[in-house]
Write an enzyme that holds these catalytic residues in place. Structure first.
Site, PDB file in Angstrom:
ATOM      1  CE  LYS A  19      -1.648   1.457   4.140  1.00 31.55           C
ATOM      2  NZ  LYS A  19      -1.401   2.859   4.503  1.00 31.55           N
ATOM      3  CG  ASN A  20       2.328   2.669   3.491  1.00 30.77           C
ATOM      4  OD1 ASN A  20       1.175   2.997   3.180  1.00 30.77           O
ATOM      5  ND2 ASN A  20       2.697   2.460   4.728  1.00 30.77           N
ATOM      6  NE  ARG A  87      -0.533  11.725   7.698  1.00 31.19           N
ATOM      7  CZ  ARG A  87       0.041  12.881   7.955  1.00 31.19           C
ATOM      8  NH1 ARG A  87      -0.680  13.870   8.427  1.00 31.19           N
ATOM      9  NH2 ARG A  87       1.314  13.081   7.716  1.00 31.19           N
ATOM     10  CB  CYS A 111      -4.917   9.255  11.915  1.00 29.96           C
ATOM     11  SG  CYS A 111      -3.320   8.516  12.143  1.00 29.96           S
ATOM     12  NE  ARG A 116       0.553   9.904  10.448  1.00 28.99           N
ATOM     13  CZ  ARG A 116       0.221   8.810   9.743  1.00 28.99           C
ATOM     14  NH1 ARG A 116      -0.879   8.156  10.029  1.00 28.99           N
ATOM     15  NH2 ARG A 116       0.980   8.410   8.755  1.00 28.99           N
ATOM     16  CG  ASP A 119       7.081  20.071  11.036  1.00 24.00           C
ATOM     17  OD1 ASP A 119       6.315  19.114  11.296  1.00 24.00           O
ATOM     18  OD2 ASP A 119       8.302  20.048  11.246  1.00 24.00           O
ATOM     19  CD  GLN A 120      11.140  18.538   9.198  1.00 23.82           C
ATOM     20  OE1 GLN A 120      12.140  18.500   8.473  1.00 23.82           O
ATOM     21  NE2 GLN A 120      11.032  19.406  10.187  1.00 23.82           N
ATOM     22  CB  VAL A 159       7.976   7.570   5.108  1.00 21.00           C
ATOM     23  CG1 VAL A 159       7.599   6.817   3.843  1.00 21.00           C
ATOM     24  CG2 VAL A 159       8.790   6.679   6.039  1.00 21.00           C
ATOM     25  CG  ASP A 303       3.675   1.015   9.622  1.00 19.70           C
ATOM     26  OD1 ASP A 303       3.817   1.303   8.426  1.00 19.70           O
ATOM     27  OD2 ASP A 303       3.389   1.851  10.491  1.00 19.70           O
ATOM     28  NE  ARG A 395      -6.928   4.108   5.998  1.00 18.93           N
ATOM     29  CZ  ARG A 395      -6.027   4.758   6.728  1.00 18.93           C
ATOM     30  NH1 ARG A 395      -6.242   4.964   8.014  1.00 18.93           N
ATOM     31  NH2 ARG A 395      -4.917   5.211   6.182  1.00 18.93           N
TER      32      ARG A 395
HETATM   33  C1  EPZ Z   1       4.481   6.757   6.620  1.00  8.52           C
HETATM   34  O1  EPZ Z   1       3.722   7.751   7.264  1.00  8.52           O
HETATM   35  C2  EPZ Z   1       3.551   5.554   6.439  1.00  8.52           C
HETATM   36  N1  EPZ Z   1       2.411   5.954   5.599  1.00  8.52           N
HETATM   37  C3  EPZ Z   1       3.077   5.073   7.804  1.00  8.52           C
HETATM   38  O2  EPZ Z   1       2.292   3.919   7.605  1.00  8.52           O
HETATM   39  C4  EPZ Z   1       4.281   4.695   8.650  1.00  8.52           C
HETATM   40  O3  EPZ Z   1       3.847   4.320   9.940  1.00  8.52           O
HETATM   41  C5  EPZ Z   1       5.220   5.907   8.747  1.00  8.52           C
HETATM   42  O4  EPZ Z   1       5.587   6.347   7.429  1.00  8.52           O
HETATM   43  C6  EPZ Z   1       6.501   5.587   9.505  1.00  8.52           C
HETATM   44  O5  EPZ Z   1       7.166   4.525   8.864  1.00  8.52           O
HETATM   45  C7  EPZ Z   1       2.578   6.040   4.269  1.00  8.52           C
HETATM   46  O6  EPZ Z   1       3.653   5.786   3.735  1.00  8.52           O
HETATM   47  C8  EPZ Z   1       1.375   6.436   3.477  1.00  8.52           C
HETATM   48  P1  EPZ Z   1       6.569   9.997   8.811  1.00  8.52           P
HETATM   49  P2  EPZ Z   1       4.305   9.259   7.361  1.00  8.52           P
HETATM   50  O7  EPZ Z   1       6.426  11.305   8.106  1.00  8.52           O
HETATM   51  O8  EPZ Z   1       5.139   9.545   6.174  1.00  8.52           O
HETATM   52  C9  EPZ Z   1       6.791  13.104  12.392  1.00  8.52           C
HETATM   53  C10 EPZ Z   1       0.427   2.589   7.788  1.00  8.52           C
HETATM   54  O9  EPZ Z   1       0.114   1.922   8.741  1.00  8.52           O
HETATM   55  N2  EPZ Z   1       6.706  14.148  11.347  1.00  8.52           N
HETATM   56  O10 EPZ Z   1       7.719   9.120   8.469  1.00  8.52           O
HETATM   57  O11 EPZ Z   1       3.152  10.157   7.645  1.00  8.52           O
HETATM   58  C11 EPZ Z   1       5.525  12.268  12.469  1.00  8.52           C
HETATM   59  O12 EPZ Z   1       4.567  12.911  13.287  1.00  8.52           O
HETATM   60  C12 EPZ Z   1       0.929   3.989   7.976  1.00  8.52           C
HETATM   61  O13 EPZ Z   1       0.416   2.192   6.608  1.00  8.52           O
HETATM   62  C13 EPZ Z   1       6.811  15.489  11.726  1.00  8.52           C
HETATM   63  O14 EPZ Z   1       6.951  15.809  12.898  1.00  8.52           O
HETATM   64  O15 EPZ Z   1       5.229   9.157   8.619  1.00  8.52           O
HETATM   65  C14 EPZ Z   1       6.018  10.965  13.057  1.00  8.52           C
HETATM   66  O16 EPZ Z   1       6.095  11.117  14.463  1.00  8.52           O
HETATM   67  C15 EPZ Z   1       0.663   4.427   9.383  1.00  8.52           C
HETATM   68  N3  EPZ Z   1       6.733  16.439  10.762  1.00  8.52           N
HETATM   69  C16 EPZ Z   1       7.429  10.835  12.474  1.00  8.52           C
HETATM   70  O17 EPZ Z   1       7.801  12.146  12.039  1.00  8.52           O
HETATM   71  C17 EPZ Z   1       6.579  16.136   9.433  1.00  8.52           C
HETATM   72  O18 EPZ Z   1       6.543  17.064   8.601  1.00  8.52           O
HETATM   73  C18 EPZ Z   1       7.509   9.898  11.268  1.00  8.52           C
HETATM   74  O19 EPZ Z   1       6.496  10.298  10.391  1.00  8.52           O
HETATM   75  C19 EPZ Z   1       6.485  14.768   9.071  1.00  8.52           C
HETATM   76  C20 EPZ Z   1       6.557  13.789  10.034  1.00  8.52           C
END
Ligand code: EPZ
Length: 414
Positions: A19-20, A87, A111, A116, A119-120, A159, A303, A395
Protein backbone atom coordinates in the site's frame (compact mmCIF):
# COMPACT_ATOMS: atom_id res chain seq x y z
CA UNK A 1 -14.61 -9.07 11.96
CA UNK A 2 -15.42 -12.20 13.99
CA UNK A 3 -12.53 -14.59 14.69
CA UNK A 4 -12.55 -17.79 16.67
CA UNK A 5 -9.64 -19.56 18.30
CA UNK A 6 -7.68 -21.15 15.51
CA UNK A 7 -6.04 -24.56 16.00
CA UNK A 8 -3.32 -23.83 13.47
CA UNK A 9 -2.42 -21.98 10.29
CA UNK A 10 -1.50 -24.54 7.68
CA UNK A 11 -0.49 -23.89 4.08
CA UNK A 12 0.72 -20.87 2.20
CA UNK A 13 -0.34 -17.25 1.75
CA UNK A 14 0.78 -14.77 -0.88
CA UNK A 15 1.23 -11.15 0.19
CA UNK A 16 -0.21 -8.32 -1.88
CA UNK A 17 1.56 -5.28 -3.31
CA UNK A 18 2.61 -2.66 -0.77
CA UNK A 19 0.00 0.00 0.00
CA UNK A 20 2.72 2.45 1.02
CA UNK A 21 4.53 1.92 -2.28
CA UNK A 22 1.40 2.09 -4.45
CA UNK A 23 0.33 5.44 -2.95
CA UNK A 24 3.47 7.45 -3.88
CA UNK A 25 3.52 5.71 -7.27
CA UNK A 26 -0.07 6.79 -7.96
CA UNK A 27 0.93 10.35 -7.03
CA UNK A 28 3.94 10.03 -9.35
CA UNK A 29 1.63 8.92 -12.18
CA UNK A 30 0.66 12.59 -12.53
CA UNK A 31 4.12 13.15 -14.03
CA UNK A 32 3.37 11.00 -17.12
CA UNK A 33 0.66 10.76 -19.75
CA UNK A 34 0.25 7.00 -19.53
CA UNK A 35 0.96 4.82 -16.48
CA UNK A 36 0.53 1.10 -15.73
CA UNK A 37 1.04 -0.38 -12.27
CA UNK A 38 1.21 -4.17 -11.72
CA UNK A 39 0.73 -5.98 -8.39
CA UNK A 40 -1.66 -3.21 -7.37
CA UNK A 41 -3.26 -3.77 -3.91
CA UNK A 42 -7.00 -3.07 -4.01
CA UNK A 43 -7.59 -1.44 -0.61
CA UNK A 44 -9.63 1.48 0.65
CA UNK A 45 -6.61 3.81 0.66
CA UNK A 46 -5.57 2.91 -2.88
CA UNK A 47 -9.15 3.25 -4.14
CA UNK A 48 -9.32 6.68 -2.50
CA UNK A 49 -6.10 7.55 -4.35
CA UNK A 50 -7.63 6.47 -7.68
CA UNK A 51 -10.61 8.69 -6.92
CA UNK A 52 -8.26 11.64 -6.37
CA UNK A 53 -6.67 11.00 -9.77
CA UNK A 54 -10.12 11.04 -11.38
CA UNK A 55 -10.96 14.31 -9.59
CA UNK A 56 -7.76 15.76 -11.04
CA UNK A 57 -8.94 14.82 -14.54
CA UNK A 58 -7.17 11.52 -15.16
CA UNK A 59 -8.79 8.46 -16.74
CA UNK A 60 -8.36 5.50 -14.42
CA UNK A 61 -8.93 1.85 -15.34
CA UNK A 62 -8.75 -0.81 -12.61
CA UNK A 63 -8.07 -4.32 -13.96
CA UNK A 64 -7.43 -7.53 -11.99
CA UNK A 65 -4.20 -6.88 -10.05
CA UNK A 66 -3.23 -3.80 -12.03
CA UNK A 67 -4.29 -0.26 -12.75
CA UNK A 68 -3.77 2.06 -15.70
CA UNK A 69 -3.95 5.86 -15.63
CA UNK A 70 -3.88 8.22 -18.61
CA UNK A 71 -5.03 11.59 -19.83
CA UNK A 72 -4.42 15.14 -18.70
CA UNK A 73 -4.71 17.11 -15.47
CA UNK A 74 -7.66 19.49 -15.35
CA UNK A 75 -7.54 20.46 -11.67
CA UNK A 76 -4.93 20.99 -8.95
CA UNK A 77 -7.37 21.04 -6.05
CA UNK A 78 -7.98 18.08 -3.73
CA UNK A 79 -11.05 18.53 -1.53
CA UNK A 80 -11.06 17.84 2.21
CA UNK A 81 -13.83 15.24 1.84
CA UNK A 82 -11.37 12.86 0.22
CA UNK A 83 -7.98 14.04 1.47
CA UNK A 84 -9.14 13.64 5.07
CA UNK A 85 -9.88 9.95 4.51
CA UNK A 86 -6.25 8.86 4.37
CA UNK A 87 -2.81 10.32 5.08
CA UNK A 88 -1.50 9.14 1.75
CA UNK A 89 -3.49 11.96 0.12
CA UNK A 90 -0.65 14.27 1.11
CA UNK A 91 1.50 12.63 -1.57
CA UNK A 92 -0.62 14.23 -4.27
CA UNK A 93 0.82 17.57 -3.16
CA UNK A 94 4.22 16.41 -4.39
CA UNK A 95 2.74 14.69 -7.44
CA UNK A 96 0.93 17.86 -8.58
CA UNK A 97 3.92 20.10 -7.88
CA UNK A 98 6.18 17.83 -9.89
CA UNK A 99 3.66 17.61 -12.73
CA UNK A 100 2.36 21.19 -13.00
CA UNK A 101 4.08 23.29 -10.33
CA UNK A 102 0.87 24.12 -8.42
CA UNK A 103 -1.34 22.34 -5.86
CA UNK A 104 -4.16 22.98 -3.43
CA UNK A 105 -4.49 20.05 -1.02
CA UNK A 106 -6.66 20.02 2.06
CA UNK A 107 -4.46 19.15 5.04
CA UNK A 108 -5.26 15.44 5.70
CA UNK A 109 -5.12 16.02 9.45
CA UNK A 110 -3.92 13.67 12.11
CA UNK A 111 -5.26 10.27 13.00
CA UNK A 112 -5.40 7.96 16.01
CA UNK A 113 -1.65 7.39 16.17
CA UNK A 114 -0.63 11.01 16.38
CA UNK A 115 -1.02 14.62 15.28
CA UNK A 116 1.18 13.87 12.26
CA UNK A 117 2.26 17.41 11.40
CA UNK A 118 3.52 18.29 7.91
CA UNK A 119 6.04 20.96 8.91
CA UNK A 120 8.91 19.15 7.17
CA UNK A 121 6.96 18.92 3.91
CA UNK A 122 6.31 22.68 4.01
CA UNK A 123 9.81 23.57 5.18
CA UNK A 124 11.29 21.85 2.12
CA UNK A 125 8.91 23.73 -0.20
CA UNK A 126 9.61 27.11 1.40
CA UNK A 127 13.33 26.34 1.26
CA UNK A 128 13.23 25.92 -2.53
CA UNK A 129 11.33 29.19 -2.87
CA UNK A 130 7.75 27.94 -3.27
CA UNK A 131 4.87 30.23 -2.31
CA UNK A 132 3.16 28.31 0.50
CA UNK A 133 -0.18 29.52 1.82
CA UNK A 134 -2.28 27.87 4.55
CA UNK A 135 -5.87 28.98 4.14
CA UNK A 136 -9.10 27.41 5.33
CA UNK A 137 -7.50 24.06 6.00
CA UNK A 138 -5.93 24.03 2.55
CA UNK A 139 -2.24 24.00 1.71
CA UNK A 140 -1.82 26.10 -1.45
CA UNK A 141 1.56 25.89 -3.10
CA UNK A 142 3.10 27.47 -6.20
CA UNK A 143 6.59 26.47 -7.29
CA UNK A 144 9.14 28.93 -8.71
CA UNK A 145 10.42 28.09 -12.24
CA UNK A 146 13.82 27.36 -10.69
CA UNK A 147 14.48 26.18 -7.08
CA UNK A 148 16.04 28.90 -4.91
CA UNK A 149 18.34 26.33 -3.27
CA UNK A 150 20.03 23.17 -4.40
CA UNK A 151 20.19 21.26 -1.12
CA UNK A 152 17.94 20.55 1.86
CA UNK A 153 18.34 18.61 5.09
CA UNK A 154 15.27 17.22 6.87
CA UNK A 155 15.18 17.90 10.63
CA UNK A 156 13.82 14.39 11.15
CA UNK A 157 13.34 11.28 9.07
CA UNK A 158 9.97 11.43 7.33
CA UNK A 159 8.77 8.86 4.77
CA UNK A 160 6.14 10.88 2.92
CA UNK A 161 8.20 14.05 3.51
CA UNK A 162 11.04 12.46 1.56
CA UNK A 163 8.62 11.17 -1.08
CA UNK A 164 6.97 14.57 -1.53
CA UNK A 165 10.37 16.19 -1.97
CA UNK A 166 11.36 13.62 -4.62
CA UNK A 167 8.04 14.06 -6.46
CA UNK A 168 8.45 17.85 -6.46
CA UNK A 169 12.08 17.69 -7.63
CA UNK A 170 11.08 15.38 -10.52
CA UNK A 171 9.57 18.44 -12.22
CA UNK A 172 12.44 20.85 -11.55
CA UNK A 173 15.36 20.78 -13.96
CA UNK A 174 18.87 20.46 -12.47
CA UNK A 175 20.65 18.95 -9.52
CA UNK A 176 19.51 18.80 -5.92
CA UNK A 177 20.82 17.20 -2.71
CA UNK A 178 18.37 15.82 -0.14
CA UNK A 179 19.90 14.94 3.24
CA UNK A 180 18.63 12.98 6.26
CA UNK A 181 16.16 11.26 3.94
CA UNK A 182 14.00 8.21 4.71
CA UNK A 183 15.27 4.94 3.20
CA UNK A 184 12.14 2.77 3.49
CA UNK A 185 11.83 0.26 0.60
CA UNK A 186 8.74 2.16 -0.54
CA UNK A 187 10.83 5.34 -0.89
CA UNK A 188 13.49 3.48 -2.87
CA UNK A 189 10.78 1.93 -5.06
CA UNK A 190 9.62 5.47 -5.91
CA UNK A 191 13.25 6.34 -6.74
CA UNK A 192 13.40 3.38 -9.16
CA UNK A 193 10.19 4.62 -10.79
CA UNK A 194 11.51 8.19 -11.14
CA UNK A 195 14.69 6.84 -12.75
CA UNK A 196 12.48 5.24 -15.44
CA UNK A 197 11.11 8.73 -16.17
CA UNK A 198 14.63 10.05 -16.79
CA UNK A 199 15.78 11.26 -13.37
CA UNK A 200 19.26 10.39 -12.16
CA UNK A 201 19.20 9.57 -8.44
CA UNK A 202 22.23 8.49 -6.45
CA UNK A 203 21.58 7.23 -2.89
CA UNK A 204 24.51 7.73 -0.50
CA UNK A 205 23.65 6.84 3.09
CA UNK A 206 20.70 9.07 3.92
CA UNK A 207 21.52 11.51 1.10
CA UNK A 208 19.84 11.51 -2.34
CA UNK A 209 21.68 13.26 -5.17
CA UNK A 210 18.87 14.01 -7.64
CA UNK A 211 19.22 15.32 -11.19
CA UNK A 212 16.01 15.96 -13.19
CA UNK A 213 15.77 16.87 -16.89
CA UNK A 214 12.72 19.01 -16.01
CA UNK A 215 9.04 18.05 -16.29
CA UNK A 216 8.84 18.71 -20.05
CA UNK A 217 11.64 16.22 -20.69
CA UNK A 218 10.33 13.31 -18.65
CA UNK A 219 9.33 10.07 -20.35
CA UNK A 220 5.66 10.13 -21.37
CA UNK A 221 4.70 6.50 -20.80
CA UNK A 222 5.91 4.14 -18.06
CA UNK A 223 4.91 0.93 -16.32
CA UNK A 224 5.99 -0.38 -12.95
CA UNK A 225 5.34 -3.19 -10.47
CA UNK A 226 4.59 -2.47 -6.81
CA UNK A 227 6.98 -4.10 -4.36
CA UNK A 228 5.47 -6.65 -1.92
CA UNK A 229 3.90 -5.34 1.27
CA UNK A 230 6.53 -5.97 3.97
CA UNK A 231 4.07 -5.10 6.74
CA UNK A 232 1.43 -7.55 5.53
CA UNK A 233 4.24 -10.12 5.20
CA UNK A 234 5.42 -9.33 8.74
CA UNK A 235 1.86 -9.61 10.03
CA UNK A 236 1.52 -13.12 8.57
CA UNK A 237 4.94 -14.11 9.91
CA UNK A 238 3.79 -13.16 13.42
CA UNK A 239 0.62 -15.20 12.80
CA UNK A 240 2.88 -18.10 11.83
CA UNK A 241 5.00 -17.71 14.97
CA UNK A 242 1.78 -18.03 16.96
CA UNK A 243 -0.03 -20.72 14.94
CA UNK A 244 2.06 -21.94 12.02
CA UNK A 245 1.84 -25.65 11.27
CA UNK A 246 3.80 -24.51 9.30
CA UNK A 247 2.79 -21.36 7.46
CA UNK A 248 4.62 -20.38 4.28
CA UNK A 249 4.46 -16.70 3.33
CA UNK A 250 5.13 -16.19 -0.39
CA UNK A 251 5.65 -13.25 -2.70
CA UNK A 252 7.49 -11.25 -0.03
CA UNK A 253 10.91 -9.59 -0.24
CA UNK A 254 13.19 -11.12 2.44
CA UNK A 255 15.66 -8.24 2.12
CA UNK A 256 12.94 -5.82 3.37
CA UNK A 257 12.29 -7.87 6.50
CA UNK A 258 15.69 -8.02 8.22
CA UNK A 259 14.69 -6.43 11.52
CA UNK A 260 11.39 -8.34 11.70
CA UNK A 261 13.02 -11.73 11.01
CA UNK A 262 15.71 -10.95 13.59
CA UNK A 263 13.11 -10.19 16.27
CA UNK A 264 11.14 -13.33 15.43
CA UNK A 265 14.32 -15.37 15.89
CA UNK A 266 14.96 -13.63 19.21
CA UNK A 267 11.42 -14.59 20.25
CA UNK A 268 12.29 -18.23 19.59
CA UNK A 269 10.46 -18.65 16.28
CA UNK A 270 12.73 -20.05 13.55
CA UNK A 271 11.68 -18.51 10.25
CA UNK A 272 13.16 -20.57 7.40
CA UNK A 273 14.12 -18.50 4.37
CA UNK A 274 13.21 -20.82 1.48
CA UNK A 275 14.04 -18.24 -1.23
CA UNK A 276 14.39 -14.42 -1.50
CA UNK A 277 10.57 -14.29 -1.74
CA UNK A 278 9.44 -17.13 0.54
CA UNK A 279 9.63 -17.77 4.29
CA UNK A 280 8.23 -20.76 6.18
CA UNK A 281 7.49 -20.43 9.91
CA UNK A 282 6.19 -22.75 12.63
CA UNK A 283 4.47 -21.89 15.87
CA UNK A 284 6.72 -21.49 18.86
CA UNK A 285 5.47 -23.12 22.08
CA UNK A 286 5.78 -19.92 24.01
CA UNK A 287 7.48 -16.80 22.56
CA UNK A 288 10.44 -15.52 24.53
CA UNK A 289 10.04 -12.03 26.04
CA UNK A 290 11.78 -9.27 24.04
CA UNK A 291 12.82 -5.65 24.00
CA UNK A 292 11.54 -3.95 20.84
CA UNK A 293 12.55 -0.41 19.78
CA UNK A 294 10.79 1.02 16.71
CA UNK A 295 13.02 3.03 14.37
CA UNK A 296 13.18 4.33 10.81
CA UNK A 297 14.14 1.69 8.21
CA UNK A 298 16.19 -0.47 8.38
CA UNK A 299 15.27 -0.49 12.08
CA UNK A 300 12.25 -2.32 13.48
CA UNK A 301 9.15 -0.86 11.76
CA UNK A 302 6.61 1.07 13.82
CA UNK A 303 3.97 -0.53 11.57
CA UNK A 304 4.87 -3.91 13.11
CA UNK A 305 4.77 -2.77 16.75
CA UNK A 306 1.12 -3.62 17.44
CA UNK A 307 1.41 -7.07 15.86
CA UNK A 308 4.45 -7.90 18.01
CA UNK A 309 2.65 -6.66 21.12
CA UNK A 310 -0.16 -9.12 20.37
CA UNK A 311 2.38 -11.95 20.22
CA UNK A 312 4.27 -10.82 23.33
CA UNK A 313 1.10 -10.82 25.46
CA UNK A 314 1.64 -14.61 25.57
CA UNK A 315 5.43 -14.53 25.96
CA UNK A 316 7.35 -16.23 28.74
CA UNK A 317 8.32 -13.15 30.76
CA UNK A 318 8.18 -9.36 30.63
CA UNK A 319 8.73 -7.55 27.31
CA UNK A 320 9.48 -3.87 26.68
CA UNK A 321 8.18 -2.14 23.56
CA UNK A 322 9.47 1.39 22.92
CA UNK A 323 7.56 3.36 20.25
CA UNK A 324 10.01 6.00 19.04
CA UNK A 325 8.17 7.16 15.90
CA UNK A 326 4.60 8.11 16.84
CA UNK A 327 3.45 9.73 20.05
CA UNK A 328 0.23 7.81 20.48
CA UNK A 329 0.55 4.35 19.01
CA UNK A 330 -0.32 2.11 21.98
CA UNK A 331 -4.11 2.31 21.84
CA UNK A 332 -4.28 -1.39 20.97
CA UNK A 333 -2.85 -2.07 24.48
CA UNK A 334 -6.19 -1.18 26.08
CA UNK A 335 -8.05 -3.45 23.66
CA UNK A 336 -5.60 -6.34 24.20
CA UNK A 337 -6.16 -5.92 27.95
CA UNK A 338 -9.85 -6.68 27.31
CA UNK A 339 -8.70 -10.09 26.06
CA UNK A 340 -6.77 -10.64 29.30
CA UNK A 341 -3.39 -9.24 28.30
CA UNK A 342 -1.27 -7.43 30.88
CA UNK A 343 0.15 -4.27 29.27
CA UNK A 344 1.22 -1.16 31.14
CA UNK A 345 1.92 1.97 29.08
CA UNK A 346 4.36 4.53 30.45
CA UNK A 347 4.93 7.32 27.92
CA UNK A 348 6.59 5.81 24.87
CA UNK A 349 7.23 2.48 26.58
CA UNK A 350 4.81 -0.42 26.93
CA UNK A 351 5.58 -3.11 29.53
CA UNK A 352 4.02 -6.41 28.43
CA UNK A 353 3.80 -9.14 31.09
CA UNK A 354 3.23 -12.48 29.38
CA UNK A 355 0.09 -14.37 30.43
CA UNK A 356 -0.83 -18.03 29.95
CA UNK A 357 -3.81 -17.42 27.71
CA UNK A 358 -6.15 -14.81 26.26
CA UNK A 359 -9.94 -15.00 26.34
CA UNK A 360 -12.06 -13.81 23.42
CA UNK A 361 -14.11 -10.61 23.87
CA UNK A 362 -15.54 -7.78 21.78
CA UNK A 363 -12.81 -5.21 21.04
CA UNK A 364 -12.48 -2.12 18.85
CA UNK A 365 -9.80 -1.34 16.30
CA UNK A 366 -8.26 2.12 16.67
CA UNK A 367 -5.99 2.27 13.64
CA UNK A 368 -4.83 0.15 10.75
CA UNK A 369 -2.09 -1.94 12.33
CA UNK A 370 -3.85 -2.14 15.70
CA UNK A 371 -6.74 -3.86 13.93
CA UNK A 372 -4.38 -6.50 12.57
CA UNK A 373 -2.94 -7.01 16.06
CA UNK A 374 -6.43 -7.58 17.48
CA UNK A 375 -7.23 -10.13 14.77
CA UNK A 376 -3.99 -11.99 15.60
CA UNK A 377 -4.86 -11.94 19.30
CA UNK A 378 -8.37 -13.18 18.49
CA UNK A 379 -6.93 -16.14 16.60
CA UNK A 380 -5.08 -17.38 19.71
CA UNK A 381 -7.62 -16.28 22.32
CA UNK A 382 -10.11 -18.82 23.63
CA UNK A 383 -13.60 -18.58 22.24
CA UNK A 384 -14.72 -15.81 19.96
CA UNK A 385 -13.40 -12.28 19.43
CA UNK A 386 -15.27 -9.64 17.50
CA UNK A 387 -13.11 -6.76 16.25
CA UNK A 388 -15.27 -3.68 15.79
CA UNK A 389 -14.47 -0.57 13.67
CA UNK A 390 -12.90 -2.97 11.20
CA UNK A 391 -12.90 -0.28 8.52
CA UNK A 392 -9.38 0.52 9.66
CA UNK A 393 -8.30 -2.97 8.60
CA UNK A 394 -9.83 -2.65 5.13
CA UNK A 395 -7.61 0.37 4.54
CA UNK A 396 -4.43 -1.69 4.57
CA UNK A 397 -5.09 -5.41 4.19
CA UNK A 398 -6.44 -7.03 1.04
CA UNK A 399 -8.85 -9.91 1.79
CA UNK A 400 -7.36 -10.72 5.21
CA UNK A 401 -10.40 -12.75 6.28
CA UNK A 402 -10.32 -14.76 3.05
CA UNK A 403 -6.60 -15.41 3.42
CA UNK A 404 -7.09 -16.58 7.04
CA UNK A 405 -10.01 -18.85 6.13
CA UNK A 406 -7.93 -20.47 3.38
CA UNK A 407 -5.32 -21.21 6.06
CA UNK A 408 -7.85 -23.07 8.19
CA UNK A 409 -9.12 -20.32 10.51
CA UNK A 410 -12.65 -19.27 11.25
CA UNK A 411 -12.58 -15.56 10.41
CA UNK A 412 -15.58 -13.74 9.05
CA UNK A 413 -15.87 -10.12 7.98
CA UNK A 414 -19.21 -8.52 8.72
C1 EPZ B 1 4.48 6.76 6.62
O1 EPZ B 1 3.72 7.75 7.26
C2 EPZ B 1 3.55 5.55 6.44
N1 EPZ B 1 2.41 5.95 5.60
C3 EPZ B 1 3.08 5.07 7.80
O2 EPZ B 1 2.29 3.92 7.61
C4 EPZ B 1 4.28 4.70 8.65
O3 EPZ B 1 3.85 4.32 9.94
C5 EPZ B 1 5.22 5.91 8.75
O4 EPZ B 1 5.59 6.35 7.43
C6 EPZ B 1 6.50 5.59 9.51
O5 EPZ B 1 7.17 4.52 8.86
C7 EPZ B 1 2.58 6.04 4.27
O6 EPZ B 1 3.65 5.79 3.74
C8 EPZ B 1 1.38 6.44 3.48
P1 EPZ B 1 6.57 10.00 8.81
P2 EPZ B 1 4.31 9.26 7.36
O7 EPZ B 1 6.43 11.30 8.11
O8 EPZ B 1 5.14 9.54 6.17
C9 EPZ B 1 6.79 13.10 12.39
C10 EPZ B 1 0.43 2.59 7.79
O9 EPZ B 1 0.11 1.92 8.74
N2 EPZ B 1 6.71 14.15 11.35
O10 EPZ B 1 7.72 9.12 8.47
O11 EPZ B 1 3.15 10.16 7.65
C11 EPZ B 1 5.52 12.27 12.47
O12 EPZ B 1 4.57 12.91 13.29
C12 EPZ B 1 0.93 3.99 7.98
O13 EPZ B 1 0.42 2.19 6.61
C13 EPZ B 1 6.81 15.49 11.73
O14 EPZ B 1 6.95 15.81 12.90
O15 EPZ B 1 5.23 9.16 8.62
C14 EPZ B 1 6.02 10.97 13.06
O16 EPZ B 1 6.09 11.12 14.46
C15 EPZ B 1 0.66 4.43 9.38
N3 EPZ B 1 6.73 16.44 10.76
C16 EPZ B 1 7.43 10.84 12.47
O17 EPZ B 1 7.80 12.15 12.04
C17 EPZ B 1 6.58 16.14 9.43
O18 EPZ B 1 6.54 17.06 8.60
C18 EPZ B 1 7.51 9.90 11.27
O19 EPZ B 1 6.50 10.30 10.39
C19 EPZ B 1 6.49 14.77 9.07
C20 EPZ B 1 6.56 13.79 10.03
Amino acid sequence: MRVRRCDGLKGEVRVSGAKNAALPLLAASLLVERFELENFPVLLDTLYALRILELLGREVELLPGRVSVKGGISSVRIPYEISSLFRGSLLFLGGLLGAVGRAEVAHPGGCAIGSRPIDQHLKFLSHIGAEVELEGGFVKVKLPPEPKARAFTFDLITVTGTENALLTLAGLRGEFELHNAALEPEVLDLVEFLKKLGLEVEVKGRSFLVRSPGRENLKREVSHRTIPDRIEAGTFLVAGALLGEPLTVKGLEVSHLGAVLEKLREAGAEPEVLSPSEVRIRRVERPRALEVQTAPYPGFPTDMQAQFMAMLTLADGVSLIVENIFENRFQHALELARLGASVEVRGKTAIVRGVERLKGAPVNATDLRASAALVLAGLVAEGETVVGKIGHLLRGYEDLDGKLRRLGCDAELF
